[in-house]
Design an enzyme around this catalytic site. Structure first.
Site, PDB file in Angstrom:
ATOM      1  N   PHE A 150      39.805  45.404  33.390  1.00 42.73           N
ATOM      2  CA  PHE A 150      38.941  44.407  32.754  1.00 42.73           C
ATOM      3  C   PHE A 150      37.753  43.976  33.618  1.00 42.73           C
ATOM      4  O   PHE A 150      36.954  43.132  33.213  1.00 42.73           O
ATOM      5  CB  PHE A 150      39.756  43.168  32.349  1.00 42.73           C
ATOM      6  CG  PHE A 150      40.456  42.466  33.493  1.00 42.73           C
ATOM      7  CD1 PHE A 150      39.769  41.598  34.336  1.00 42.73           C
ATOM      8  CD2 PHE A 150      41.808  42.679  33.733  1.00 42.73           C
ATOM      9  CE1 PHE A 150      40.411  40.942  35.377  1.00 42.73           C
ATOM     10  CE2 PHE A 150      42.462  42.027  34.786  1.00 42.73           C
ATOM     11  CZ  PHE A 150      41.762  41.161  35.606  1.00 42.73           C
ATOM     12  N   ASN A 192      37.884  33.077  28.553  1.00 42.99           N
ATOM     13  CA  ASN A 192      38.802  31.928  28.506  1.00 42.99           C
ATOM     14  C   ASN A 192      38.205  30.601  28.972  1.00 42.99           C
ATOM     15  O   ASN A 192      38.927  29.709  29.397  1.00 42.99           O
ATOM     16  CB  ASN A 192      40.056  32.271  29.314  1.00 42.99           C
ATOM     17  CG  ASN A 192      39.723  32.653  30.750  1.00 42.99           C
ATOM     18  OD1 ASN A 192      38.570  32.573  31.159  1.00 42.99           O
ATOM     19  ND2 ASN A 192      40.722  33.043  31.512  1.00 42.99           N
ATOM     20  N   LYS A 204      32.792  28.591  32.350  1.00 41.38           N
ATOM     21  CA  LYS A 204      32.189  29.912  32.139  1.00 41.38           C
ATOM     22  C   LYS A 204      31.046  29.839  31.115  1.00 41.38           C
ATOM     23  O   LYS A 204      30.953  28.865  30.359  1.00 41.38           O
ATOM     24  CB  LYS A 204      33.298  30.888  31.732  1.00 41.38           C
ATOM     25  CG  LYS A 204      34.379  30.980  32.825  1.00 41.38           C
ATOM     26  CD  LYS A 204      35.384  32.076  32.570  1.00 41.38           C
ATOM     27  CE  LYS A 204      36.415  32.122  33.686  1.00 41.38           C
ATOM     28  NZ  LYS A 204      37.367  33.238  33.538  1.00 41.38           N
ATOM     29  N   ARG A 234      45.027  23.980  37.103  1.00 41.95           N
ATOM     30  CA  ARG A 234      45.535  25.202  36.442  1.00 41.95           C
ATOM     31  C   ARG A 234      46.363  24.825  35.207  1.00 41.95           C
ATOM     32  O   ARG A 234      46.353  25.528  34.208  1.00 41.95           O
ATOM     33  CB  ARG A 234      46.397  26.029  37.412  1.00 41.95           C
ATOM     34  CG  ARG A 234      45.661  26.495  38.656  1.00 41.95           C
ATOM     35  CD  ARG A 234      45.008  27.825  38.536  1.00 41.95           C
ATOM     36  NE  ARG A 234      45.934  28.913  38.386  1.00 41.95           N
ATOM     37  CZ  ARG A 234      45.555  30.199  38.325  1.00 41.95           C
ATOM     38  NH1 ARG A 234      44.263  30.496  38.411  1.00 41.95           N
ATOM     39  NH2 ARG A 234      46.439  31.159  38.193  1.00 41.95           N
ATOM     40  N   HIS A 275      37.707  28.558  34.804  1.00 45.74           N
ATOM     41  CA  HIS A 275      38.464  29.150  35.912  1.00 45.74           C
ATOM     42  C   HIS A 275      38.968  28.038  36.826  1.00 45.74           C
ATOM     43  O   HIS A 275      38.377  26.958  36.899  1.00 45.74           O
ATOM     44  CB  HIS A 275      37.519  30.072  36.706  1.00 45.74           C
ATOM     45  CG  HIS A 275      38.046  30.493  38.043  1.00 45.74           C
ATOM     46  ND1 HIS A 275      38.869  31.585  38.208  1.00 45.74           N
ATOM     47  CD2 HIS A 275      37.884  29.941  39.279  1.00 45.74           C
ATOM     48  CE1 HIS A 275      39.182  31.693  39.501  1.00 45.74           C
ATOM     49  NE2 HIS A 275      38.603  30.708  40.160  1.00 45.74           N
ATOM     50  N   GLU A 306      36.537  29.714  47.483  1.00 48.56           N
ATOM     51  CA  GLU A 306      35.687  29.592  46.295  1.00 48.56           C
ATOM     52  C   GLU A 306      34.725  28.400  46.410  1.00 48.56           C
ATOM     53  O   GLU A 306      33.599  28.459  45.923  1.00 48.56           O
ATOM     54  CB  GLU A 306      36.568  29.487  45.044  1.00 48.56           C
ATOM     55  CG  GLU A 306      37.322  30.793  44.805  1.00 48.56           C
ATOM     56  CD  GLU A 306      38.288  30.753  43.627  1.00 48.56           C
ATOM     57  OE1 GLU A 306      38.414  29.694  42.983  1.00 48.56           O
ATOM     58  OE2 GLU A 306      38.915  31.794  43.359  1.00 48.56           O
ATOM     59  N   THR A 335      46.061  32.185  31.145  1.00 52.36           N
ATOM     60  CA  THR A 335      44.793  32.932  31.253  1.00 52.36           C
ATOM     61  C   THR A 335      44.318  33.457  29.902  1.00 52.36           C
ATOM     62  O   THR A 335      43.149  33.326  29.552  1.00 52.36           O
ATOM     63  CB  THR A 335      44.970  34.125  32.224  1.00 52.36           C
ATOM     64  OG1 THR A 335      45.375  33.597  33.484  1.00 52.36           O
ATOM     65  CG2 THR A 335      43.687  34.895  32.415  1.00 52.36           C
ATOM     66  N   TYR A 383      34.879  37.708  42.221  1.00 54.03           N
ATOM     67  CA  TYR A 383      36.087  38.263  41.614  1.00 54.03           C
ATOM     68  C   TYR A 383      36.534  39.563  42.298  1.00 54.03           C
ATOM     69  O   TYR A 383      37.160  40.400  41.658  1.00 54.03           O
ATOM     70  CB  TYR A 383      35.850  38.509  40.122  1.00 54.03           C
ATOM     71  CG  TYR A 383      35.957  37.250  39.281  1.00 54.03           C
ATOM     72  CD1 TYR A 383      37.166  36.571  39.155  1.00 54.03           C
ATOM     73  CD2 TYR A 383      34.862  36.740  38.596  1.00 54.03           C
ATOM     74  CE1 TYR A 383      37.280  35.419  38.386  1.00 54.03           C
ATOM     75  CE2 TYR A 383      34.965  35.581  37.821  1.00 54.03           C
ATOM     76  CZ  TYR A 383      36.178  34.939  37.731  1.00 54.03           C
ATOM     77  OH  TYR A 383      36.297  33.802  36.955  1.00 54.03           O
TER      78      TYR A 383
HETATM   79  P1  CMP Z   1      40.026  33.692  35.709  1.00 56.51           P
HETATM   80  O1  CMP Z   1      41.013  32.610  35.855  1.00 56.51           O
HETATM   81  O2  CMP Z   1      38.606  33.354  35.917  1.00 56.51           O
HETATM   82  O3  CMP Z   1      40.420  34.898  36.687  1.00 56.51           O
HETATM   83  C1  CMP Z   1      40.149  36.250  36.423  1.00 56.51           C
HETATM   84  C2  CMP Z   1      39.545  36.454  35.065  1.00 56.51           C
HETATM   85  O4  CMP Z   1      39.577  37.782  34.572  1.00 56.51           O
HETATM   86  C3  CMP Z   1      40.352  35.674  34.051  1.00 56.51           C
HETATM   87  O5  CMP Z   1      40.154  34.287  34.220  1.00 56.51           O
HETATM   88  C4  CMP Z   1      39.861  36.282  32.755  1.00 56.51           C
HETATM   89  O6  CMP Z   1      38.615  35.745  32.341  1.00 56.51           O
HETATM   90  C5  CMP Z   1      39.621  37.741  33.147  1.00 56.51           C
HETATM   91  N1  CMP Z   1      40.680  38.635  32.640  1.00 56.51           N
HETATM   92  C6  CMP Z   1      40.530  39.555  31.690  1.00 56.51           C
HETATM   93  N2  CMP Z   1      41.660  40.217  31.443  1.00 56.51           N
HETATM   94  C7  CMP Z   1      42.575  39.716  32.268  1.00 56.51           C
HETATM   95  C8  CMP Z   1      43.942  40.024  32.488  1.00 56.51           C
HETATM   96  N3  CMP Z   1      44.586  40.968  31.809  1.00 56.51           N
HETATM   97  N4  CMP Z   1      44.590  39.310  33.429  1.00 56.51           N
HETATM   98  C9  CMP Z   1      43.923  38.347  34.141  1.00 56.51           C
HETATM   99  N5  CMP Z   1      42.628  38.042  33.970  1.00 56.51           N
HETATM  100  C10 CMP Z   1      41.948  38.713  33.038  1.00 56.51           C
END
Ligand code: CMP
Length: 197
Positions: A58, A118, A12, A86, A121, A132, A92, A50
């Site tokens: 969010f 975070n 990211k 993962r 992904h 993806e 996450t 997404y």
């Molecule tokens: P990612 O694995 O890229 O998938 C969805 C993204 O949404 C996640 O990482 C986070 O960056 C973001 N996100 C923010 N809040 C949440 C949440 N409560 N649960 C899951 N994903 C979240």
């Protein structure tokens, strides 16, 4: 039985400059980087990627985050790659990652001030990985991953004949730098490439 899979990893925007460290983790974990592409996502592209989170509270923050700079999309291959990647990522939420998996990538490179920023992904299933990968690499044709007898057969028909020729020549020529010589020979004598005069 081994399961060689491909998965989509995305570094990211705020973690792209940590690439050398992240690449080392990827290599140390035994993944092969099949393809990589650095790209700045448009808002529409981030929303499409997404889409499953469109109704979540969010979502807007996520789209803003993902369009704040370039991302680095990678196709990783390896044994059980979807789950393996993962696991390398960790939970996450950054705070949870720090608590439960302090060595994980998200614990190390996730934002200390924003729990959902975070760092990276990973596809959550084989089906998501296919979607993806197609999203970031639409023109790429990926052959099925061969294992077991299929892989043996492929190696003996498509790889060994050329490799044996190359190694025989290498023994005759005895070049100073055998690796570079072998690489050049394979490029020149690739049976799948049209030869030019
Ligand atoms: P990612 O694995 O890229 O998938 C969805 C993204 O949404 C996640 O990482 C986070 O960056 C973001 N996100 C923010 N809040 C949440 C949440 N409560 N649960 C899951 N994903 C979240």
């Amino acid at each position: 039985m081994e399961k060689i899979q491909r998965t989509l990893a995305m570094i990211k925007p705020d973690a792209v400059d940590r690439w050398p460290h992240i690449e080392k983790i990827i290599m140390d974990e035994g993944f092969t980087i099949v393809e990589r592409r650095q790209v700045r996502l448009t808002r529409a592209e981030a929303e499409e990627f997404y889409a499953e989170h469109r109704d979540k509270a969010f979502f807007n923050d996520l789209i803003q985050y993902m369009t704040s700079g370039d991302v680095l999309a990678l196709i990783l291959a390896g044994e059980d790659a979807v789950v393996h990647w993962r696991t390398v990522l960790g939970p996450t939420r950054v705070s949870q990652a720090k608590e439960e998996a302090p060595e994980s990538l998200r614990a190390q490179y996730g934002s200390p001030t924003n729990d959902s920023h975070n760092a990276a992904h990973g596809s959550d299933s084989i089906t998501s990985a296919q979607r993806e990968i197609k999203f970031f690499f639409p023109d790429l044709t990926l052959e099925p991953v061969l294992t077991g007898e299929g892989a043996k057969e492929y190696l003996s028909h498509a790889v060994s004949p050329t490799l044996v020729k190359a190694l025989t020549e290498l023994c005759k020529v005895r070049p100073d730098d055998p690796i570079v010589w072998l690489a050049d020979w394979l490029l020149l004598n690739n049976p799948n490439k049209q030869q030019t005069q």
